[in-house]
Motif scaffolding. Structure first.
Motif, PDB file in Angstrom:
ATOM      1  N   LEU A  21       0.765  -1.218   0.071  1.00  0.00           N
ATOM      2  CA  LEU A  21       0.132  -0.097  -0.027  1.00  0.00           C
ATOM      3  C   LEU A  21       0.835   1.321   0.013  1.00  0.00           C
ATOM      4  O   LEU A  21       0.471   2.231  -0.592  1.00  0.00           O
ATOM      5  N   ARG A  22       1.874   1.248   0.785  1.00  0.00           N
ATOM      6  CA  ARG A  22       2.857   2.245   0.712  1.00  0.00           C
ATOM      7  C   ARG A  22       3.431   2.606  -0.433  1.00  0.00           C
ATOM      8  O   ARG A  22       3.804   3.792  -1.228  1.00  0.00           O
ATOM      9  N   VAL A  23       3.697   1.443  -1.396  1.00  0.00           N
ATOM     10  CA  VAL A  23       4.293   1.529  -2.609  1.00  0.00           C
ATOM     11  C   VAL A  23       3.404   2.233  -3.462  1.00  0.00           C
ATOM     12  O   VAL A  23       3.521   3.240  -4.469  1.00  0.00           O
ATOM     13  N   LYS A  24       2.105   1.986  -3.497  1.00  0.00           N
ATOM     14  CA  LYS A  24       1.091   2.497  -4.232  1.00  0.00           C
ATOM     15  C   LYS A  24       0.812   3.853  -3.974  1.00  0.00           C
ATOM     16  O   LYS A  24       0.662   4.695  -4.805  1.00  0.00           O
ATOM     17  N   GLN A  25       0.976   4.383  -2.687  1.00  0.00           N
ATOM     18  CA  GLN A  25       0.702   5.583  -2.160  1.00  0.00           C
ATOM     19  C   GLN A  25       1.980   6.419  -2.974  1.00  0.00           C
ATOM     20  O   GLN A  25       1.625   7.658  -3.463  1.00  0.00           O
ATOM     21  N   ALA A  26       3.099   6.046  -2.733  1.00  0.00           N
ATOM     22  CA  ALA A  26       4.115   6.790  -3.419  1.00  0.00           C
ATOM     23  C   ALA A  26       4.095   6.982  -4.879  1.00  0.00           C
ATOM     24  O   ALA A  26       4.235   8.189  -5.645  1.00  0.00           O
ATOM     25  N   LYS A  27       3.767   5.979  -5.574  1.00  0.00           N
ATOM     26  CA  LYS A  27       3.434   5.974  -6.932  1.00  0.00           C
ATOM     27  C   LYS A  27       2.233   6.965  -7.141  1.00  0.00           C
ATOM     28  O   LYS A  27       2.394   7.706  -8.127  1.00  0.00           O
ATOM     29  N   LEU A  28       1.232   7.071  -6.533  1.00  0.00           N
ATOM     30  CA  LEU A  28       0.320   8.021  -6.543  1.00  0.00           C
ATOM     31  C   LEU A  28       0.694   9.511  -6.520  1.00  0.00           C
ATOM     32  O   LEU A  28       0.284  10.397  -7.126  1.00  0.00           O
ATOM     33  N   SER A  39      -5.093   6.753   4.292  1.00  0.00           N
ATOM     34  CA  SER A  39      -6.375   6.371   4.329  1.00  0.00           C
ATOM     35  C   SER A  39      -6.978   6.077   2.917  1.00  0.00           C
ATOM     36  O   SER A  39      -7.793   5.271   2.668  1.00  0.00           O
ATOM     37  N   HIS A  40      -6.633   7.126   2.214  1.00  0.00           N
ATOM     38  CA  HIS A  40      -7.133   7.317   0.723  1.00  0.00           C
ATOM     39  C   HIS A  40      -6.933   5.980   0.143  1.00  0.00           C
ATOM     40  O   HIS A  40      -7.546   5.795  -0.802  1.00  0.00           O
ATOM     41  N   VAL A  41      -5.563   5.896   0.047  1.00  0.00           N
ATOM     42  CA  VAL A  41      -4.930   4.634  -0.855  1.00  0.00           C
ATOM     43  C   VAL A  41      -5.607   3.364  -0.186  1.00  0.00           C
ATOM     44  O   VAL A  41      -6.031   2.565  -1.213  1.00  0.00           O
TER      45      VAL A  41
END
Length: 51
Positions: A21-28, A39-41
């Motif tokens: 999830l943190r990787v997805k957050q960083a990409k976003l 929380s949004h992710v």
């Protein structure tokens, strides 16, 4: 974001899930050049899975 009400919920996540999830957050953040809360992710990923 839609007009959905928001509620605070406590969940326990595995370390592996948190890392993903943190990787997805960083990409976003990189793609949009703006902030993206953890929380949004999580909410967005849950919405995708529930479709």
């Amino acid at each position: 974001m839609s007009n959905l009400s928001k509620k605070r919920v406590t969940v326990v996540l595995d370390d592996e899930v948190i890392k993903k999830l943190r990787v997805k957050q960083a990409k976003l953040i990189q793609q949009t050049n703006s902030t993206a809360s953890f929380s949004h992710v999580i909410s967005e990923e849950l919405r995708k899975c529930m479709k």
